[in-house]
Enzyme design. Sequence first.
Site, short mmCIF file in Angstrom:
data_model
loop_
_atom_site.label_atom_id
_atom_site.label_comp_id
_atom_site.label_asym_id
_atom_site.label_seq_id
_atom_site.Cartn_x
_atom_site.Cartn_y
_atom_site.Cartn_z
N ASP A 59 0.85 -1.19 0.00
CA ASP A 59 0.00 0.00 0.00
C ASP A 59 0.88 1.24 0.00
O ASP A 59 0.57 2.25 -0.63
CB ASP A 59 -0.87 0.05 1.27
CG ASP A 59 -1.93 -1.02 1.23
OD1 ASP A 59 -1.99 -1.77 0.24
OD2 ASP A 59 -2.69 -1.12 2.21
N GLU A 116 -29.15 -13.58 -11.69
CA GLU A 116 -28.14 -12.73 -11.04
C GLU A 116 -28.52 -12.46 -9.59
O GLU A 116 -29.66 -12.68 -9.20
CB GLU A 116 -28.12 -11.35 -11.72
CG GLU A 116 -27.55 -11.35 -13.08
CD GLU A 116 -27.66 -9.98 -13.74
OE1 GLU A 116 -28.09 -9.01 -13.10
OE2 GLU A 116 -27.32 -9.91 -14.92
N ASP A 160 -28.12 -5.25 -2.68
CA ASP A 160 -28.92 -4.32 -1.89
C ASP A 160 -28.10 -3.05 -1.64
O ASP A 160 -27.39 -2.93 -0.65
CB ASP A 160 -29.30 -4.99 -0.56
CG ASP A 160 -30.44 -4.26 0.11
OD1 ASP A 160 -31.05 -3.40 -0.54
OD2 ASP A 160 -30.71 -4.54 1.29
N GLU A 207 -25.09 -1.37 -9.22
CA GLU A 207 -25.44 -1.09 -7.84
C GLU A 207 -24.18 -0.76 -7.07
O GLU A 207 -23.17 -1.46 -7.19
CB GLU A 207 -26.09 -2.36 -7.25
CG GLU A 207 -26.94 -2.10 -6.06
CD GLU A 207 -28.36 -1.65 -6.41
OE1 GLU A 207 -28.64 -1.34 -7.60
OE2 GLU A 207 -29.18 -1.58 -5.49
N TYR A 221 -24.75 -4.26 -13.90
CA TYR A 221 -25.71 -5.24 -14.41
C TYR A 221 -26.50 -4.81 -15.64
O TYR A 221 -27.49 -5.44 -15.98
CB TYR A 221 -26.67 -5.70 -13.32
CG TYR A 221 -27.31 -4.56 -12.53
CD1 TYR A 221 -28.15 -3.64 -13.15
CD2 TYR A 221 -27.07 -4.43 -11.17
CE1 TYR A 221 -28.73 -2.62 -12.43
CE2 TYR A 221 -27.65 -3.41 -10.43
CZ TYR A 221 -28.48 -2.50 -11.07
OH TYR A 221 -29.04 -1.49 -10.35
N LYS A 228 -37.57 -11.84 -4.28
CA LYS A 228 -36.97 -11.26 -3.06
C LYS A 228 -36.99 -12.27 -1.92
O LYS A 228 -37.96 -13.01 -1.76
CB LYS A 228 -37.77 -10.01 -2.66
CG LYS A 228 -37.75 -8.94 -3.75
CD LYS A 228 -37.15 -7.65 -3.33
CE LYS A 228 -38.00 -6.82 -2.45
NZ LYS A 228 -37.41 -5.52 -2.16
N CYS A 254 -25.75 5.78 36.21
CA CYS A 254 -24.75 4.95 35.55
C CYS A 254 -24.67 3.59 36.25
O CYS A 254 -24.55 3.54 37.47
CB CYS A 254 -23.40 5.67 35.62
SG CYS A 254 -22.04 4.64 35.03
N CYS A 302 -20.77 3.75 38.05
CA CYS A 302 -20.38 4.70 39.11
C CYS A 302 -21.59 5.37 39.76
O CYS A 302 -21.42 6.17 40.66
CB CYS A 302 -19.43 5.74 38.55
SG CYS A 302 -20.25 6.92 37.46
S1 IVH Z 1 -31.76 -4.83 -13.42
C1 IVH Z 1 -35.06 -2.12 -15.62
N1 IVH Z 1 -30.21 -6.29 -11.94
O1 IVH Z 1 -32.98 -3.44 -8.02
C2 IVH Z 1 -34.48 -2.40 -14.29
N2 IVH Z 1 -31.34 -4.48 -10.88
O2 IVH Z 1 -35.97 -3.04 -8.00
C3 IVH Z 1 -33.11 -2.93 -14.44
N3 IVH Z 1 -30.80 -4.23 -8.51
O3 IVH Z 1 -33.22 -0.21 -9.33
C4 IVH Z 1 -32.54 -3.32 -13.15
N4 IVH Z 1 -29.39 -5.90 -8.37
O4 IVH Z 1 -31.11 -0.83 -8.10
C5 IVH Z 1 -31.04 -5.24 -11.97
N5 IVH Z 1 -28.76 -7.69 -10.80
C6 IVH Z 1 -29.59 -6.64 -10.80
C7 IVH Z 1 -29.84 -5.85 -9.65
C8 IVH Z 1 -30.74 -4.80 -9.73
C9 IVH Z 1 -29.97 -4.91 -7.72
C10 IVH Z 1 -31.64 -3.08 -8.05
C11 IVH Z 1 -31.56 -1.88 -8.93
C12 IVH Z 1 -32.95 -1.57 -9.35
C13 IVH Z 1 -33.76 -2.31 -8.34
C14 IVH Z 1 -35.06 -2.73 -8.96
#
Ligand code: IVH
Length: 669
Positions: free
Chosen positions: A34, A113, A117, A172, A224, A315, A409, A412
Amino acid sequence: MNKIEIKEEIDRLIREIEFHNHLYYIESKPQISDYEFDLLLKRLQDLENEYSEFAYSYSPTKRVGGDITKKFETVVHRFPMLSLSNTYAEDEIIEWENRIKKITSDEIEYVCELKYDGVAIGIRYENGNMVKAITRGDGIQGEDVTNNVKTIRTIPLRLKGDFPLDFEIRGEIFMPHDVFKRLNKEREEIGEPLFANPRNTASGTLKMQDSAVVSARNLDSYLYGMYGDNLIFDNHFSAVEKAGEWGFKIPPAPKRFIEKSNSIKGIMDFIHYWDKERYNLPFEIDGVVIKVNDYKTQKELGFTAKSPRWAIAFKFKAERVETLLQSVSYQVGRTGAITPVANLMPVALGGTMVKRASLHNQDQIEKLNLFVGDTVYIEKGGEIIPKVVGVNFMKRSADASPIIFVTNCPDCKSLLVRKEGEAQHYCPNEDFCPTQIKGKLEHFIGRKAMNIEGLGAETIDLLFEKGYLNSISDLYDLQFDQIVNLEGMAEKSANNLLQGLQDSKMVPFSRVLFAMGIRHVGETVAKKLVNHFENIHALSDASKEELMEVDEIGEKIADSIISYFLNPNHLKTLDKLISVGLQFQNEKKLNQSNKLEGKTFVVSGVFETFSRDEIKLLIEENGGKNVGSISSKTSFVIAGDNMGPSKLKKAEDLNISIINEEDFRRMIS
Ligand code: IVH
């Protein structure tokens, strides 16, 4: 060096830094330390400062941040940023797949994919250079956070290979668990309220005004999606692969972060795999995303008003369990902050047994309407600390009792205080509360503070119990006999400890300031203060207004510093630390001299104890000047091994002094 040589040197440094950046952040295989990396960066920054005409927007120095954006400009998206339709039910994935099969007669391939988050970002590249990075906003327009995105090491500032000349890539930005944990630990140490989760922290970080702070927060990203008018690939999977070739960090297929599948069985397998495995990821995901791979089929399927028909998110439900809240205890931090902790009936959650959960503060307890004896819901995502998210009121028994927040506390017994506008209660007895004294001592000796070898929390406890330590400065009064007689100590370890204390006298000022444990003065703030004020006297004499002139120092920190130096006990401790010889002078200024003023150096070859860049840095710090090639104006050539014969000959011909590493060291010592 003439201008052409300077430009060449800048280009070379950029290429070298980009190369090491890629090895470090994308391939996780660094080749240099580094420190060596920082020296390269410093050399580049110095050249760019001097020759601003060669300071390119894609230079890696832009990642270090430092630009302050007062307000983020609103920018309209070229392609609206839609969201994904989503579901928690596997049946709905099957229905989605059936619908797709009805709309198109093509053989369908899917790409599965992770659903990261974090915060969505759209980054535009023109001629291979990053030009704009925009947040999602309302999907139609977002905020221009380019300066901050430039600090993210996994996002290239310029591309390599056969990239399209104008396109946008979306992905993301997120905060990995270890970074989030480290950040919260630092906040805990300086008495700041903790961040709730990595997603909000990433989002807040991206909108910070000082990009240097963003840079220090180590955000990460995965990409993505690709958008543009003339994209050359015909499916999503190849687009992602291509992005990898251009320098983006893309999801690794062997780790199943991305996977092709042509059946519902494959999709379900991917979902089930990640539902379990998500806890082992170094970052947070909230589901998986299934996309139709082929762009032509995507086009055929089209969009609804809000989302594409060719993709769906599955989800994951946050894993939630019920357990009994047996009692609440209260912890005292080293700054006196009181944290209520829920003691739970042990319960399995996300692969571990949960026994305790932080309740943060009184407001949180009231918000949850929590009683001792309640059945509570506990949630945990990834490696994040378990949280009490609610109460099962149906199960509240008649003998459950409301939680009365402690008034004194737990250690003390001082009456607690809560300042207006703050959520935390504090024990005000900061110099005499045993837990606070021990906490301050532990902080002082810590690795990032004074880093005192041979001393740990247990020894601090023993020394405190014996009455030898009542403040941090007492450490420097410790005698061999006092230490060697402690339980578990031998002559050697006692000597080690004394040597550790002796060595700590060389620890630089910024770390000493951090070690002093002033509330709200963490590592970064300490560095900023030390850069601004030459020594401790200038700092302790500074007015609130003068303190607030320092970058990132607001009212809260300034007030805390002022009140620290108004306390006579602190001043006594400080006097003692000064008299034992700790560093209270700006370290940069210590390193610097004007011993080499007016002298020009050429550094060539390979050295034993320094790298070439270290020598160059030392030359500059001591007032000398570096040049790239030998001329009659050169004062010295510092020659290492393997110096080129032509350079040697030129130096000899021009009668220029050739010195070695050792001579140079003597010159500046
Ligand atoms: S594709 C047309 N791929 O999820 C929308 N989104 O609820 C294209 N996100 O706003 C999004 N991982 O912030 C896509 N592998 C992934 C993702 C992803 C996270 C988020 C993204 C999007 C939200 C949609």
